[in-house]
Design an enzyme around this catalytic site. Structure first.
Site, PDB file in Angstrom:
ATOM      1  N   GLU A   5      36.051  40.613  35.259  1.00 27.92           N
ATOM      2  CA  GLU A   5      36.367  42.008  35.613  1.00 27.92           C
ATOM      3  C   GLU A   5      35.925  42.348  37.025  1.00 27.92           C
ATOM      4  O   GLU A   5      34.797  42.043  37.414  1.00 27.92           O
ATOM      5  CB  GLU A   5      35.673  42.956  34.606  1.00 27.92           C
ATOM      6  CG  GLU A   5      36.510  44.134  34.232  1.00 27.92           C
ATOM      7  CD  GLU A   5      37.852  43.717  33.654  1.00 27.92           C
ATOM      8  OE1 GLU A   5      38.859  43.810  34.399  1.00 27.92           O
ATOM      9  OE2 GLU A   5      37.911  43.296  32.501  1.00 27.92           O
ATOM     10  N   HIS A   6      36.798  42.993  37.782  1.00 25.57           N
ATOM     11  CA  HIS A   6      36.501  43.467  39.145  1.00 25.57           C
ATOM     12  C   HIS A   6      36.125  42.323  40.088  1.00 25.57           C
ATOM     13  O   HIS A   6      35.296  42.508  40.973  1.00 25.57           O
ATOM     14  CB  HIS A   6      35.367  44.502  39.121  1.00 25.57           C
ATOM     15  CG  HIS A   6      35.792  45.849  38.614  1.00 25.57           C
ATOM     16  ND1 HIS A   6      36.483  46.757  39.386  1.00 25.57           N
ATOM     17  CD2 HIS A   6      35.637  46.432  37.408  1.00 25.57           C
ATOM     18  CE1 HIS A   6      36.718  47.846  38.664  1.00 25.57           C
ATOM     19  NE2 HIS A   6      36.229  47.666  37.460  1.00 25.57           N
ATOM     20  N   ASP A  52      38.825  39.917  41.108  1.00 26.73           N
ATOM     21  CA  ASP A  52      40.027  39.379  41.782  1.00 26.73           C
ATOM     22  C   ASP A  52      40.080  39.839  43.231  1.00 26.73           C
ATOM     23  O   ASP A  52      40.392  39.065  44.137  1.00 26.73           O
ATOM     24  CB  ASP A  52      41.316  39.736  41.028  1.00 26.73           C
ATOM     25  CG  ASP A  52      41.549  41.225  40.832  1.00 26.73           C
ATOM     26  OD1 ASP A  52      40.576  42.013  40.911  1.00 26.73           O
ATOM     27  OD2 ASP A  52      42.705  41.620  40.581  1.00 26.73           O
ATOM     28  N   LYS A  85      43.495  54.544  37.849  1.00 22.82           N
ATOM     29  CA  LYS A  85      42.860  53.927  39.029  1.00 22.82           C
ATOM     30  C   LYS A  85      43.178  54.657  40.329  1.00 22.82           C
ATOM     31  O   LYS A  85      42.323  54.838  41.186  1.00 22.82           O
ATOM     32  CB  LYS A  85      43.335  52.477  39.172  1.00 22.82           C
ATOM     33  CG  LYS A  85      42.498  51.486  38.428  1.00 22.82           C
ATOM     34  CD  LYS A  85      42.731  50.069  38.885  1.00 22.82           C
ATOM     35  CE  LYS A  85      44.148  49.590  38.795  1.00 22.82           C
ATOM     36  NZ  LYS A  85      44.262  48.133  38.611  1.00 22.82           N
ATOM     37  N   ASP A 140      46.829  41.671  38.090  1.00 23.13           N
ATOM     38  CA  ASP A 140      47.786  42.312  37.173  1.00 23.13           C
ATOM     39  C   ASP A 140      49.217  41.881  37.463  1.00 23.13           C
ATOM     40  O   ASP A 140      49.993  41.586  36.549  1.00 23.13           O
ATOM     41  CB  ASP A 140      47.682  43.840  37.289  1.00 23.13           C
ATOM     42  CG  ASP A 140      46.278  44.342  37.006  1.00 23.13           C
ATOM     43  OD1 ASP A 140      45.472  43.549  36.481  1.00 23.13           O
ATOM     44  OD2 ASP A 140      45.979  45.508  37.299  1.00 23.13           O
TER      45      ASP A 140
END
Length: 447
Positions: A38-39, A41, A223, A179
């Site tokens: 998570e967080h 990339d 976001k 994504d």
């Protein structure tokens, strides 16, 4: 597939009543669940997502005019039309049509085209919005593929993913590309290790004796509508620059935490030790960051920070770097366990997911009370591992549940979390469901 076929028929019928014609083709792009990573990339590190069955589906008819007409099957999202010669994306309002315009504009700019044909488009989405399952990126990807198909052009899946990752930034989200990559590169039956620079995807075989269950906290987080996400991106950027300066690297050229590791040629474990030495746990003020780097406040604001983070007063650099380097290590460990498939595989993977949630909650501070409660409930009813997934601050959890415990797990979690009055209104199937790795984006031609 029968469900998809029914949706296509319904979409065609609605398209005809809306535009008085039949679509020429349809495009599908899936949402995703990030299993671990998570967080990281946007810091340059590999992630481990899989596509879900929920998706964006768009019916399309290219037209002779220069008008782009967008409609949505969901009446909450109003119709929109604009000229293809003047695409304007309003960063201050993350409205649904702006995500379509991001994908459209990305393809337009990639080919350097100013004179694009118009289109009638009808959108149908089954990904719950603001749930951390990437509904917005799926729409950007879908729109990119729609535009490419309407133009009769070809690009590889990797090129499409890179264009769509870049073009989503038109709406102000400084994302890293996971994504969009999984939306195009996903394959049925396997998760993917997605690596960046250059972008590539490797199959990761998930354990057969367990299933992944997604549970929506019913707290929405968009976001692009909040600065939380972009502040984290900037904190990681500043941490990278301070670590680079500490190690006498050319810090002004460094943007990502992964670049510091690559330049030093050390392990993730060593990067965690360097972070301990170089950064302090107390928050940094903009003034202290400037002193460390030997720059002015003006230079910090104009040359390093993004427009929507220029007024931030504290930066937690130590905590963010610790999360990123430890989470990057957990992703590699997760893949290794999947490859080696030991007898206690499900337990080991669950432990990595649990560690990830603790780090997201305590070091990255991207959880919320509802997500923490949901994670605890999932673990108490038999999940070997449970963590927030997606950006956080709301949205979904993902849990690893032994297959034989699935029916009781679903019933117990439903009762414990969703029976309370405010959550019982959430559509049942979108709140809590088992999922398996789905396929990537596709074009269907009207027969």
């Amino acid at each position: 597939m029968p469900v998809l076929y029914d949706r296509l028929l319904k979409l065609k019928e609605m398209f005809n009543s809306k535009f008085g014609s039949i679509p020429k083709f349809y495009v599908r792009a899936p949402g995703r669940v990030n299993i671990i990573g998570e967080h990281i990339d946007y810091c340059g590190y590999s992630v481990l997502p899989m596509a879900v069955e929920q998706d964006m589906l768009i019916a399309v008819e290219p037209v002779k005019t220069h008008t782009l007409q967008l409609a949505n099957m969901n009446s909450l999202y109003p119709d929109f039309n604009t000229s293809t010669k003047n695409i304007q994306i309003d960063k201050t309002k993350p409205l649904w049509h702006n995500y379509f315009l991001c994908g459209f504009k990305g393809i337009q700019e990639h080919f350097g085209l100013s004179d694009l044909t118009g289109m009638n488009c009808l959108v149908d989405g089954t990904i719950p919005p603001s749930s951390g399952l990437s509904s917005s990126s799926a729409l950007v990807c879908c729109a990119g593929l729609v535009t490419l198909t309407a133009l009769g052009m070809n690009l590889s899946k990797v090129e499409l993913a890179e264009i769509c990752a870049k073009s989503e930034r038109y709406i102000g989200t400084e994302g890293g590309g996971m994504d969009q990559s999984i939306s195009f590169l996903a394959e049925e039956g396997t998760a993917k290790l997605i690596e960046f620079s250059p972008l590539r995807a490797t199959d990761v075989k998930l354990p057969s004796g367990a299933v992944f269950v997604i549970a929506n906290s019913c707290v929405e987080m968009n976001k692009a509508a909040t600065s939380h996400f972009n502040i984290r991106v900037m904190e990681c950027r500043l941490a990278a620059k301070l670590l680079a300066k500490y190690k006498s690297l050319q810090w002004d050229k460094v943007l990502r935490l992964e670049e510091v590791q690559a330049h030093l040629g050390v392990s993730l474990e060593e990067m965690l030790l360097i972070t301990e030495d170089a950064l302090h746990p107390e928050p940094y003020s903009p003034e202290e960051v400037c002193r460390c780097l030997g720059i002015s406040l003006q230079e910090l604001r104009t040359q390093i920070l993004s427009p929507n983070t220029q007024d931030v007063l504290i930066f937690k650099l130590y905590q963010r770097a610790k999360h990123v380097y430890s989470e990057a290590a957990r992703v590699l460990q997760f893949k290794k366990v999947c490859e080696e498939a030991p007898d206690n595989m499900v337990q080991l993977l669950g432990e990595l997911m649990n560690q990830s949630h603790v780090s997201c909650r305590d070091m990255y501070e991207c959880s919320c009370p509802e997500l923490d409660q949901l994670v605890d409930i999932c673990r108490s009813f038999g999940a070997q591992g449970s963590r927030l997934t997606g950006a956080g601050w709301g949205g979904c959890t993902v849990s690893l549940v032994p297959a034989d415990k699935l029916p009781s797990f679903l019933a117990n979690v439903h009762e414990a979390y969703y029976q309370s009055s405010d959550r019982s209104r959430a559509p049942e199937q979108q709140s809590l469901f088992a999922t398996k790795p789905g396929g990537g984006a596709l074009v269907f031609l009207e027969a």
